[in-house]
Design an enzyme around this catalytic site. Structure first.
Site, mmCIF file in Angstrom:
data_model
loop_
_atom_site.group_PDB
_atom_site.id
_atom_site.type_symbol
_atom_site.label_atom_id
_atom_site.label_comp_id
_atom_site.label_asym_id
_atom_site.label_seq_id
_atom_site.Cartn_x
_atom_site.Cartn_y
_atom_site.Cartn_z
ATOM 1 N N ASP A 92 0.284 -1.422 -0.009
ATOM 2 C CA ASP A 92 -0.176 -0.082 -0.480
ATOM 3 C C ASP A 92 0.935 1.090 0.247
ATOM 4 O OD1 ASP A 92 -1.300 -2.718 0.672
ATOM 5 O OD2 ASP A 92 -1.787 -1.542 2.485
ATOM 6 N N SER A 99 0.216 -0.182 7.302
ATOM 7 C CA SER A 99 -0.025 0.973 6.640
ATOM 8 C C SER A 99 -1.423 2.817 7.558
ATOM 9 C CB SER A 99 -1.561 0.667 6.183
ATOM 10 O OG SER A 99 -1.087 0.274 4.373
HETATM 11 C C1 FRU Z 1 -3.930 -3.675 2.739
HETATM 12 C C2 FRU Z 1 -3.186 -3.701 4.190
HETATM 13 C C3 FRU Z 1 -3.683 -3.445 5.358
HETATM 14 C C4 FRU Z 1 -2.083 -3.433 6.239
HETATM 15 C C5 FRU Z 1 -1.087 -3.150 5.518
HETATM 16 C C6 FRU Z 1 -0.430 -4.371 5.962
HETATM 17 O O1 FRU Z 1 -3.153 -4.560 1.516
HETATM 18 O O2 FRU Z 1 -3.919 -5.262 4.073
HETATM 19 O O3 FRU Z 1 -4.735 -3.415 5.589
HETATM 20 O O4 FRU Z 1 -2.112 -2.215 7.029
HETATM 21 O O5 FRU Z 1 -1.323 -3.968 4.229
HETATM 22 O O6 FRU Z 1 0.961 -4.898 5.309
#
Ligand code: FRU
Length: 497
Positions: free
Chosen positions: A38, A98
């Site tokens: 992300d 994230s």
């Molecule tokens: C989405 C996610 C988020 C999380 C992050 C972990 O792609 O699963 O919900 O914070 O990636 O890498």
């Protein structure tokens, strides 16, 4: 944290030395090596656009998350910055997940989820997720300030997106309710430090959706848009085909009365690799977004031997149509990437004809306009990255289905999925196609629909062809631009493909 950052930075630099570039993006943000997912902390601070991203610097597989970082003065040319955040607290020992960034009183506040595993040896035993803050005075180096919102006892509780509205700060978060339903939670704060739970802003009506990852709530014109990534509605027809899809609702939001959706849930992008988009406001007021092009479920081809996996989309500007469709188109600044342009002007491609647009072309952009009223070809097809063994990625408009598609069945490497989006209508078909070394983004009729997929070609020259099928194609305009690299020191070497 300093030591954890130095170790991660060093490991990443070592990995970068053995990165292979055949598919490595030239004009998309990616880590120097290793895994990314992300986009995080999107902001403009200290005169620079700041893009952070979920990053595992030690390998090309998802692992303990860090925040990688790049910056730019103009959204076109980017500079790599040192890794911004690494796991270093008890609260984020299992990953700096994230989150978002907001300037508060001249200081960049990065809100993120601290993840820790109940049992690091067996992740199935669950996690503890809390919301943390790190601050920066220069936008590059961060100081962790610890936990702001403690554990709430839910299976998933993460991805804080913070914004200011009429003198109050708000935070939306993705959560799994105690009934195992996907929800967006809303918190508020007067000082951006001390937060209180306000309400469940939205619960997904689909019973099979257990989590709404990476929510984002923002105003566009007279409306508010709620973007989120539902886990995991079953695929139906052409929708929800990926294990991870992102979509949006348009509605009204007032802090006093909550969110009222006026539109149906719709994919924000229909391709095979588009997830976890995040938005932010540019200094001139535009609402901009980046998404992640990667996959959690189907290993991307570059992961195996090339020592990197995942890239972001190009920056996109979001606008709303009068029919409440969220339009997303590459930001205007991207025109500055164009190096050379070939103008094919107006022509008709005859019955079953193929026109070679390029024998061998690297990263490029195609602007194609077709008069559908004068076209009877069953598809307006483009073969991109067509190698001497005839492997290629096929994309275009399918008149029978009335859809725009990216078909990777014959792509040189990687996943073979077919993805398509409903054609927004009109007799003037306009396709803007961005082809990087390992990806394709298609924007239809000014961005009313977009379809974005990774696409990994086979070896050799990469040709480009326009193809008519069982009919002819009336091209009213066709331009082909070669695109330069986005990196300040051009580190992607030419001629390695
Ligand atoms: C989405 C996610 C988020 C999380 C992050 C972990 O792609 O699963 O919900 O914070 O990636 O890498």
């Amino acid at each position: 944290m300093k030591q954890a950052l130095a170790v991660a930075q060093d490991a990443n630099e070592q990995l970068e030395k053995i990165r292979k570039d055949r598919w490595y993006p030239s004009f998309h943000i990616a880590a120097p090596a290793g895994w990314i997912n992300d986009p995080n902390g999107l902001s403009c601070f200290g005169g620079h656009y700041r893009v952070f991203f979920q990053h595992h610097p030690f390998s090309s597989e998802w692992g303990p998350m860090h925040w990688g970082q790049v910056s730019s003065k103009d959204l076109v040319t980017w500079r790599r910055e040192p890794i911004a955040l690494a796991p270093s607290l008890e609260a984020d020992a299992g990953g700096v997940y994230s989150g978002s960034a907001l300037e508060v009183d001249g200081i960049l506040h990065a809100y993120y989820t601290g993840n820790r595993w109940v049992n690091p040896e067996n992740r199935d035993e669950g996690n503890i997720q809390v919301q943390c803050l790190a601050t920066s005075t220069d936008g590059v180096a961060f100081k962790k300030q610890g936990v702001l919102i403690d554990e709430v006892g839910l299976a998933n509780f993460r991805d804080p997106k913070v914004f200011a509205h009429e003198g109050t700060y708000y935070m939306v978060l993705g959560a799994t309710s105690s009934q195992n339903r996907g929800q967006v939670h809303l918190y508020s704060s007067v000082d951006a430090l001390s937060w209180s739970f306000k309400e469940v802003l939205y619960e997904d009506p689909r019973e099979d959706v257990f989590m709404l990852e990476c929510p984002d709530l923002f105003p566009l014109g007279d409306y508010w848009v709620l973007v989120f990534c539902p886990e995991r509605p079953a695929p139906t027809g052409y929708t929800n085909r990926n294990t991870h899809n992102a979509g949006y609702l348009v509605g009204h939001w007032l802090p006093e009365t909550g969110f009222e959706a006026l539109s149906d849930y719709c994919h924000l992008d229909w391709g095979a690799n588009f997830y976890a988009p995040q938005t932010f406001v540019a200094p001139d007021g535009r609402r901009l977004a980046f998404g992640w092009m990667g996959s959690f479920s189907i290993p991307v081809a570059s992961r195996a031997e090339d020592n990197w996996a995942g890239q972001l989309t190009v920056p996109r500007e979001l606008t709303l149509t009068e029919h409440l469709v969220l339009r997303s188109a590459p930001v205007a600044e991207l025109a500055a990437l164009r190096q050379g342009t070939q103008d094919f002007s107006t022509f008709t491609l005859g019955l079953n004809e193929t026109k070679v647009l390029a024998e061998d072309i690297g990263p490029c952009e195609i602007e194609l306009e077709v008069d559908l009223a004068a076209t009877d070809s069953e598809r307006v097809g483009l073969e991109v990255m067509r190698t001497p063994d005839s492997a290629h990625t096929f994309l275009g408009y399918d008149a029978q289905a009335d859809r725009v598609f990216i078909d990777r069945r014959l792509s040189g490497n990687g996943d073979r999925s077919y993805r398509s989006a409903p054609y927004p209508g009109g007799k003037k078909l306009s396709l803007r196609i961005l082809v990087d070394r390992g990806s394709v983004e298609v924007f239809v009729n000014g961005g009313l629909i977009s379809v974005s997929s990774l696409a990994f070609p086979a070896e050799g020259a990469r040709g480009l062809r326009l193809v008519a099928e069982s009919g002819s194609i009336a091209v009213t305009s066709l331009k082909l631009h070669t695109l330069r690299s986005i990196w300040q020191e051009t580190e992607v070497q030419e001629g390695v493909m």
